[in-house]
Design a protein around this motif. Structure first.
Motif, PDB file in Angstrom:
ATOM      1  N   SER A 142       0.887   0.847 -12.530  1.00 57.98           N
ATOM      2  CA  SER A 142       2.071   0.260 -11.646  1.00 57.98           C
ATOM      3  C   SER A 142       1.404  -0.144 -10.227  1.00 57.98           C
ATOM      4  O   SER A 142       1.709  -0.921  -9.718  1.00 57.98           O
ATOM      5  CB  SER A 142       3.293   1.212 -11.372  1.00 57.98           C
ATOM      6  OG  SER A 142       2.924   2.341 -10.804  1.00 57.98           O
ATOM      7  N   ALA A 143       0.408   0.983  -9.755  1.00 52.26           N
ATOM      8  CA  ALA A 143      -0.257   0.748  -8.535  1.00 52.26           C
ATOM      9  C   ALA A 143      -1.106  -0.483  -8.590  1.00 52.26           C
ATOM     10  O   ALA A 143      -0.916  -1.217  -7.613  1.00 52.26           O
ATOM     11  CB  ALA A 143      -1.078   1.963  -8.175  1.00 52.26           C
ATOM     12  N   LEU A 144      -2.075  -0.706  -9.507  1.00 49.25           N
ATOM     13  CA  LEU A 144      -2.661  -1.798  -9.912  1.00 49.25           C
ATOM     14  C   LEU A 144      -2.063  -3.102  -9.927  1.00 49.25           C
ATOM     15  O   LEU A 144      -2.443  -4.215  -9.165  1.00 49.25           O
ATOM     16  CB  LEU A 144      -3.764  -1.558 -10.939  1.00 49.25           C
ATOM     17  CG  LEU A 144      -4.622  -0.612 -10.966  1.00 49.25           C
ATOM     18  CD1 LEU A 144      -5.337  -0.488 -12.412  1.00 49.25           C
ATOM     19  CD2 LEU A 144      -5.703  -0.735 -10.071  1.00 49.25           C
ATOM     20  N   LEU A 145      -0.860  -3.181 -10.571  1.00 49.11           N
ATOM     21  CA  LEU A 145       0.058  -4.415 -10.442  1.00 49.11           C
ATOM     22  C   LEU A 145       0.561  -4.916  -9.194  1.00 49.11           C
ATOM     23  O   LEU A 145       0.558  -5.824  -8.903  1.00 49.11           O
ATOM     24  CB  LEU A 145       1.266  -4.267 -11.571  1.00 49.11           C
ATOM     25  CG  LEU A 145       0.962  -4.097 -13.197  1.00 49.11           C
ATOM     26  CD1 LEU A 145       2.019  -3.760 -13.736  1.00 49.11           C
ATOM     27  CD2 LEU A 145       0.136  -5.421 -13.367  1.00 49.11           C
ATOM     28  N   MET A 146       0.988  -3.792  -8.414  1.00 49.74           N
ATOM     29  CA  MET A 146       1.442  -4.042  -6.965  1.00 49.74           C
ATOM     30  C   MET A 146       0.190  -4.466  -6.142  1.00 49.74           C
ATOM     31  O   MET A 146       0.376  -5.547  -5.315  1.00 49.74           O
ATOM     32  CB  MET A 146       1.990  -2.648  -6.369  1.00 49.74           C
ATOM     33  CG  MET A 146       2.364  -2.849  -4.937  1.00 49.74           C
ATOM     34  SD  MET A 146       3.496  -4.147  -4.599  1.00 49.74           S
ATOM     35  CE  MET A 146       5.060  -3.121  -4.918  1.00 49.74           C
ATOM     36  N   TRP A 163       0.742  -1.395   0.021  1.00 48.06           N
ATOM     37  CA  TRP A 163      -0.009  -0.035   0.202  1.00 48.06           C
ATOM     38  C   TRP A 163       0.626   1.321  -0.013  1.00 48.06           C
ATOM     39  O   TRP A 163       0.417   2.431  -0.642  1.00 48.06           O
ATOM     40  CB  TRP A 163      -0.971   0.019   1.250  1.00 48.06           C
ATOM     41  CG  TRP A 163      -1.978  -0.866   0.873  1.00 48.06           C
ATOM     42  CD1 TRP A 163      -2.352  -2.202   1.416  1.00 48.06           C
ATOM     43  CD2 TRP A 163      -3.289  -0.599  -0.108  1.00 48.06           C
ATOM     44  NE1 TRP A 163      -3.530  -2.864   0.993  1.00 48.06           N
ATOM     45  CE2 TRP A 163      -4.113  -1.882   0.223  1.00 48.06           C
ATOM     46  CE3 TRP A 163      -3.666   0.562  -0.579  1.00 48.06           C
ATOM     47  CZ2 TRP A 163      -5.278  -1.953  -0.557  1.00 48.06           C
ATOM     48  CZ3 TRP A 163      -4.899   0.443  -1.583  1.00 48.06           C
ATOM     49  CH2 TRP A 163      -5.852  -0.743  -1.363  1.00 48.06           C
ATOM     50  N   HIS A 164       1.883   1.018   0.573  1.00 47.99           N
ATOM     51  CA  HIS A 164       3.026   2.451   0.306  1.00 47.99           C
ATOM     52  C   HIS A 164       3.135   2.791  -1.051  1.00 47.99           C
ATOM     53  O   HIS A 164       3.351   3.758  -1.268  1.00 47.99           O
ATOM     54  CB  HIS A 164       4.266   2.248   1.491  1.00 47.99           C
ATOM     55  CG  HIS A 164       4.195   2.198   2.752  1.00 47.99           C
ATOM     56  ND1 HIS A 164       3.338   1.511   3.700  1.00 47.99           N
ATOM     57  CD2 HIS A 164       4.339   3.334   3.494  1.00 47.99           C
ATOM     58  CE1 HIS A 164       3.348   1.792   4.877  1.00 47.99           C
ATOM     59  NE2 HIS A 164       4.075   2.970   4.829  1.00 47.99           N
ATOM     60  N   PHE A 165       3.651   1.753  -1.673  1.00 49.30           N
ATOM     61  CA  PHE A 165       3.898   1.719  -3.121  1.00 49.30           C
ATOM     62  C   PHE A 165       2.645   2.370  -3.925  1.00 49.30           C
ATOM     63  O   PHE A 165       2.662   3.368  -4.833  1.00 49.30           O
ATOM     64  CB  PHE A 165       4.461   0.477  -3.660  1.00 49.30           C
ATOM     65  CG  PHE A 165       4.689   0.650  -5.267  1.00 49.30           C
ATOM     66  CD1 PHE A 165       5.828   1.199  -5.715  1.00 49.30           C
ATOM     67  CD2 PHE A 165       3.587   0.249  -6.088  1.00 49.30           C
ATOM     68  CE1 PHE A 165       5.972   1.127  -7.077  1.00 49.30           C
ATOM     69  CE2 PHE A 165       3.726   0.654  -7.578  1.00 49.30           C
ATOM     70  CZ  PHE A 165       4.886   0.814  -8.096  1.00 49.30           C
ATOM     71  N   ALA A 166       1.648   1.503  -3.659  1.00 49.89           N
ATOM     72  CA  ALA A 166       0.429   1.985  -4.594  1.00 49.89           C
ATOM     73  C   ALA A 166      -0.051   3.409  -4.236  1.00 49.89           C
ATOM     74  O   ALA A 166      -0.434   3.933  -5.244  1.00 49.89           O
ATOM     75  CB  ALA A 166      -0.633   0.833  -4.310  1.00 49.89           C
ATOM     76  N   LEU A 167      -0.147   3.956  -2.918  1.00 49.71           N
ATOM     77  CA  LEU A 167      -0.652   5.257  -2.689  1.00 49.71           C
ATOM     78  C   LEU A 167       0.266   6.218  -3.164  1.00 49.71           C
ATOM     79  O   LEU A 167      -0.171   7.253  -3.710  1.00 49.71           O
ATOM     80  CB  LEU A 167      -0.903   5.203  -1.331  1.00 49.71           C
ATOM     81  CG  LEU A 167      -2.020   4.332  -0.766  1.00 49.71           C
ATOM     82  CD1 LEU A 167      -2.128   4.559   0.851  1.00 49.71           C
ATOM     83  CD2 LEU A 167      -3.380   4.708  -1.058  1.00 49.71           C
ATOM     84  N   SER A 168       1.619   5.783  -3.110  1.00 50.51           N
ATOM     85  CA  SER A 168       2.528   6.893  -3.702  1.00 50.51           C
ATOM     86  C   SER A 168       2.283   6.927  -5.171  1.00 50.51           C
ATOM     87  O   SER A 168       2.230   8.140  -5.519  1.00 50.51           O
ATOM     88  CB  SER A 168       4.028   6.301  -3.259  1.00 50.51           C
ATOM     89  OG  SER A 168       4.289   6.293  -1.835  1.00 50.51           O
ATOM     90  N   ALA A 169       2.128   5.734  -5.911  1.00 48.61           N
ATOM     91  CA  ALA A 169       1.910   5.932  -7.373  1.00 48.61           C
ATOM     92  C   ALA A 169       0.963   6.659  -7.833  1.00 48.61           C
ATOM     93  O   ALA A 169       0.794   7.562  -8.615  1.00 48.61           O
ATOM     94  CB  ALA A 169       2.243   4.526  -7.801  1.00 48.61           C
ATOM     95  N   VAL A 170      -0.096   6.545  -6.883  1.00 53.12           N
ATOM     96  CA  VAL A 170      -1.783   7.233  -7.213  1.00 53.12           C
ATOM     97  C   VAL A 170      -1.287   8.783  -7.001  1.00 53.12           C
ATOM     98  O   VAL A 170      -1.897   9.595  -7.785  1.00 53.12           O
ATOM     99  CB  VAL A 170      -2.679   6.625  -6.644  1.00 53.12           C
ATOM    100  CG1 VAL A 170      -3.869   7.514  -6.590  1.00 53.12           C
ATOM    101  CG2 VAL A 170      -2.925   5.101  -6.799  1.00 53.12           C
ATOM    102  N   VAL A 171      -0.534   9.024  -5.922  1.00 54.05           N
ATOM    103  CA  VAL A 171      -0.350  10.642  -5.842  1.00 54.05           C
ATOM    104  C   VAL A 171       0.359  11.161  -6.766  1.00 54.05           C
ATOM    105  O   VAL A 171       0.261  12.272  -7.396  1.00 54.05           O
ATOM    106  CB  VAL A 171       0.436  10.571  -4.250  1.00 54.05           C
ATOM    107  CG1 VAL A 171       0.929  12.255  -4.228  1.00 54.05           C
ATOM    108  CG2 VAL A 171      -0.494  10.355  -3.054  1.00 54.05           C
ATOM    109  N   GLY A 172       1.600  10.323  -7.276  1.00 58.82           N
ATOM    110  CA  GLY A 172       2.377  10.872  -8.458  1.00 58.82           C
ATOM    111  C   GLY A 172       1.512  11.109  -9.801  1.00 58.82           C
ATOM    112  O   GLY A 172       1.587  12.096 -10.382  1.00 58.82           O
TER     113      GLY A 172
END
Length: 448
Positions: A430-434, A327-336
């Motif tokens: 990328s967020a969805l893949l994670m 979730w740290h990765f996915a939320l960060s990617a969505v923010v980007g």
């Protein structure tokens, strides 16, 4: 979700005592302060030697008659050399150690970068750019592999964040250094400003390679600055970490190459790096299209860089503390992605656009840091060198794709809106893949 401690002595491990936790924290602070400052400075020089051609071309175009096509091809040739030799370089590192590897990499890339001052024809320019890519290959993935030899998985995101902080900080100093050098040294000793730029940024890399050879240790067991007790503690924590995460399952280069998780993480890295390189190459042009002067662009560009550094450190540390990556990765990617998409709404408002780009930089930087804390979790030491290099090669190919893609879309549409939406979509993917594609086995025993 499995929240079992990674610092266990066996199947019946108990939670560490407060004293042990405090002692471990002090031990890894000691390791961090010994390794990370030098590695970060090396990464800054790596960025400068890779990107200084972007500033040098401002004078080289006129003085040597090079066209935009020549510089574009030179940028692409760099990444070809880099990609071809990335995996061999990391495999060599696993055999000879980081000290000799950094001496080789930094010495050769520094000499090749300095030799750019003698380039007078497109052919010479292409050959040297290719060689810089060849010599530089393996540096970043080599350091990331090196960190797996010192930090357990639950401490690795913070160490990775510190390393990538240098990459984020480098643009802050790159512009002023280039501007001052090319302005005030132009004509000194019959050398043009761009020649001084290549010389003064190439030679320090050679010298720092020598410093790294003398200062760093190949592994905790070979570190004279650690006590015998500290060496044993690090070795025990790393062994327990690998056993807890199943990282002893794969032992060969071939196994890493056949591991679908490696290829998936590589593709996710590619999607993230599309945004990184697109911003690196085109952010100044985006700001210029808003009517800003060169001086204003230099100051405005600092804001996204600083925001990215802050997010790197905060998110990396929080991810380590919570032992959670997905979730740290996915939320960060969505923010980007949100930052890039929102930028399209403020293409005529420089202040608002820069704030949106800062949001994008925060999300992209944080996602990239968290992603790179994952590979060492599920790969054994012998497989990690090849696996990390393969991930870096796949992701690094975005450095060739991103500038050309953005340029092509700009030509087709007359602006940056379409490309920003494409890059935003890549981050969402990328967020969805994670969240849905990366198996839990890739995340070890951290929270999923």
């Amino acid at each position: 979700m499995n929240t079992a401690t990674l610092d266990s002595a066996g199947a019946s491990a108990s939670m560490p005592t407060p004293a042990t936790t405090a002692e471990d924290a002090a031990l890894f602070r000691k390791i961090t302060w010994r390794l990370m400052p030098l590695l970060c400075v090396c990464y800054v020089l790596n960025y400068l030697d890779r990107t200084n051609v972007g500033y040098a071309q401002l004078q080289m175009k006129e003085q040597l008659g090079f066209s935009d096509a020549v510089f574009g091809l030179g940028a692409g040739i760099f990444f070809i050399g880099y990609a071809v030799f990335e995996i061999p370089s990391n495999l060599m590192l696993a055999k000879i150690g980081v000290r000799a590897t950094l001496l080789r990499i930094m010495g050769l890339w520094g000499l090749a970068s300095a030799a750019m001052m003698f380039a007078t024809t497109p052919t010479q320019f292409y050959v040297l750019r290719f060689l810089i890519g060849v010599f530089e290959a393996g540096f970043a993935p080599g350091v990331l592999f090196y960190l797996t030899l010192w930090f357990p998985s639950h401490r690795r995101a913070q160490a990775t964040a510190l390393f990538f902080m240098a990459f984020g900080a480098a643009p802050i100093v790159a512009g002023p250094i280039a501007g001052l050098t090319m302005t005030y040294l132009d004509g000194v000793m019959s050398l043009r400003g761009w020649q001084w730029l290549f010389l003064l940024e190439g030679v320090p890399s050679v010298l720092l390679g020598i410093v790294a050879f003398r200062w760093l240790s190949n592994s905790p067991a070979q570190a004279p600055w650690l006590s015998a007790t500290e060496k044993q503690r690090v070795a025990r924590l790393l062994a327990d970490d690998q056993a807890a995460n199943g990282a002893t399952e794969r032992h060969t280069f071939g196994a890493a190459m056949r591991d679908g998780r490696v290829w998936l993480i590589g593709f996710m890295s590619f999607l993230i790096i599309l945004g990184i390189y697109a911003l690196s190459f085109w952010q100044p042009t985006i700001l210029k299209s808003m009517g800003l002067s060169v001086l204003q662009i230099g100051f405005y560009a600092v804001i996204p860089a600083v925001a990215g550094i802050a997010a790197n450190l905060v998110v990396g540390r929080h991810s380590d503390r919570r032992k959670e990556r997905r979730w740290h990765f996915a939320l960060s990617a969505v923010v980007g992605a949100a930052g890039l998409a929102l930028t399209t709404l403020f293409m005529h408002n420089a202040v608002a656009a820069v704030l949106c780009l800062a949001l994008a930089s925060m999300g992209i930087s944080a996602a990239f840091t968290v992603l790179w804390s994952v590979p060492g979790t599920f790969m054994s030491k012998s497989a990690a060198a090849a696996g990390i290099a393969l991930i870096s090669t796949i992701g690094g190919s975005a450095g060739l794709v991103a500038p050309m893609m953005v340029g092509a879309l700009k030509t087709m549409t007359g602006g940056f809106t379409a490309s920003l939406y494409v890059l935003s979509g890549a981050l969402v993917l990328s967020a969805l893949l994670m969240l849905v594609a990366l198996p839990a086995s890739a995340l070890g025993r951290t929270k999923r």
